[in-house]
Design a protein around this motif. Structure first.
Motif, PDB file in Angstrom:
ATOM      1  N   ASP A  84       3.235   5.141  -7.169  1.00 40.32           N
ATOM      2  CA  ASP A  84       3.731   6.200  -8.045  1.00 40.32           C
ATOM      3  C   ASP A  84       4.841   5.691  -8.958  1.00 40.32           C
ATOM      4  O   ASP A  84       4.878   6.010 -10.159  1.00 40.32           O
ATOM      5  CB  ASP A  84       4.261   7.374  -7.209  1.00 40.32           C
ATOM      6  CG  ASP A  84       3.146   8.173  -6.565  1.00 40.32           C
ATOM      7  OD1 ASP A  84       1.984   8.022  -6.993  1.00 40.32           O
ATOM      8  OD2 ASP A  84       3.436   8.940  -5.630  1.00 40.32           O
TER       9      ASP A  84
ATOM     10  N   ARG B 259       0.790  -1.218   0.000  1.00 41.89           N
ATOM     11  CA  ARG B 259       0.000   0.000   0.000  1.00 41.89           C
ATOM     12  C   ARG B 259       0.833   1.284   0.000  1.00 41.89           C
ATOM     13  O   ARG B 259       0.274   2.356   0.188  1.00 41.89           O
ATOM     14  CB  ARG B 259      -0.931   0.011   1.219  1.00 41.89           C
ATOM     15  CG  ARG B 259      -2.064  -0.980   1.127  1.00 41.89           C
ATOM     16  CD  ARG B 259      -3.055  -0.796   2.265  1.00 41.89           C
ATOM     17  NE  ARG B 259      -4.252  -1.593   2.052  1.00 41.89           N
ATOM     18  CZ  ARG B 259      -4.382  -2.880   2.359  1.00 41.89           C
ATOM     19  NH1 ARG B 259      -3.356  -3.518   2.892  1.00 41.89           N
ATOM     20  NH2 ARG B 259      -5.491  -3.529   2.129  1.00 41.89           N
TER      21      ARG B 259
ATOM     22  N   GLU C 245       2.345   4.600  -1.061  1.00 39.96           N
ATOM     23  CA  GLU C 245       2.028   5.552  -2.124  1.00 39.96           C
ATOM     24  C   GLU C 245       3.202   5.704  -3.086  1.00 39.96           C
ATOM     25  O   GLU C 245       3.018   5.831  -4.295  1.00 39.96           O
ATOM     26  CB  GLU C 245       1.673   6.898  -1.506  1.00 39.96           C
ATOM     27  CG  GLU C 245       1.237   7.944  -2.528  1.00 39.96           C
ATOM     28  CD  GLU C 245       0.803   9.232  -1.865  1.00 39.96           C
ATOM     29  OE1 GLU C 245       0.742  10.253  -2.579  1.00 39.96           O
ATOM     30  OE2 GLU C 245       0.530   9.215  -0.650  1.00 39.96           O
TER      31      GLU C 245
END
Length: 210
Positions: free
Chosen positions: A11, A5, A7
């Protein structure tokens, strides 16, 4: 299978995919860049006539890659997390994308009406389409991967309509090579086929794919 999870991880996955697609779509122009030296000895009309297939292969392939990227962008906008299987599915999809410039060059060099060339060109696109469909369904069905607010917007029938029409274009291009890559225009039927599939799934209790 673990769900990741971070970020930053998402990305990096999206940025790597975008960069790969950008390189592939840029490579499409190289055959025309090489042919540009002919402009000095030919009129524009003569150039277009002599390099007709290179121009067509570039335009069609550019539109196809752009369309694939738009679908990829929409599907990956659903991500809340990712898994290793999703990463490998994405790598398979990227492999089909970077292969398109090669198949486009083969197509332009063959100057049409070769079933094996059409099978290579459209077959690769079919694999890309099916792989994207698999990723969309995986994201929707794997707990924790999709954003909760994105679930209502997911619709697997749209992907299946494109996959079915791409498969039809492949079969038609191989069996009727005189029309060749122009069979790809059957993809314009994706919206009515999508509506038909939605109606069929709506009548089926298990038809809850998103």
């Amino acid at each position: 299978m673990s769900v990741f999870r971070t970020e930053r991880g998402i990305d990096r996955l999206v940025n790597f995919s975008d960069a790969t697609v950008a390189i592939a779509i840029t490579l499409l122009i190289l055959p025309l860049v090489d042919a540009g030296s002919d402009v000095g000895r030919l009129t524009l009309g003569q150039f277009m006539d002599e390099h007709f297939w290179e121009v067509i292969a570039f335009v069609v392939s550019f539109v196809v890659i752009a369309r694939f990227w738009l679908v990829h962008h929409r599907v990956f906008d659903w991500l809340a997390a990712y898994t290793v299987p999703l990463l490998w599915l994405n790598f398979l999809w990227l492999a089909t994308i970077v292969f398109i410039p090669f198949t486009a060059n083969v197509l332009s060099s063959s100057e049409g009406q070769q079933p094996a060339v059409y099978a290579l060109y459209i077959g690769n696109m079919l694999i890309a389409t099916v792989t994207m469909q698999a990723m969309g369904m995986y994201i929707q069905r794997k707990p924790g991967v999709a954003l909760e607010e994105a679930l209502p917007a997911m619709d697997a029938t749209r992907g299946w309509s494109t996959s079915l029409l791409m498969a039809l274009a492949l079969v038609l291009a191989v069996t009727v090579p005189s029309v060749g890559m122009w069979w790809l225009f059957v993809l314009f039927l994706s919206e009515p086929v999508h509506r038909l599939l939605r109606a069929v799934f709506a009548r089926t209790p298990s038809g809850t794919d998103a």
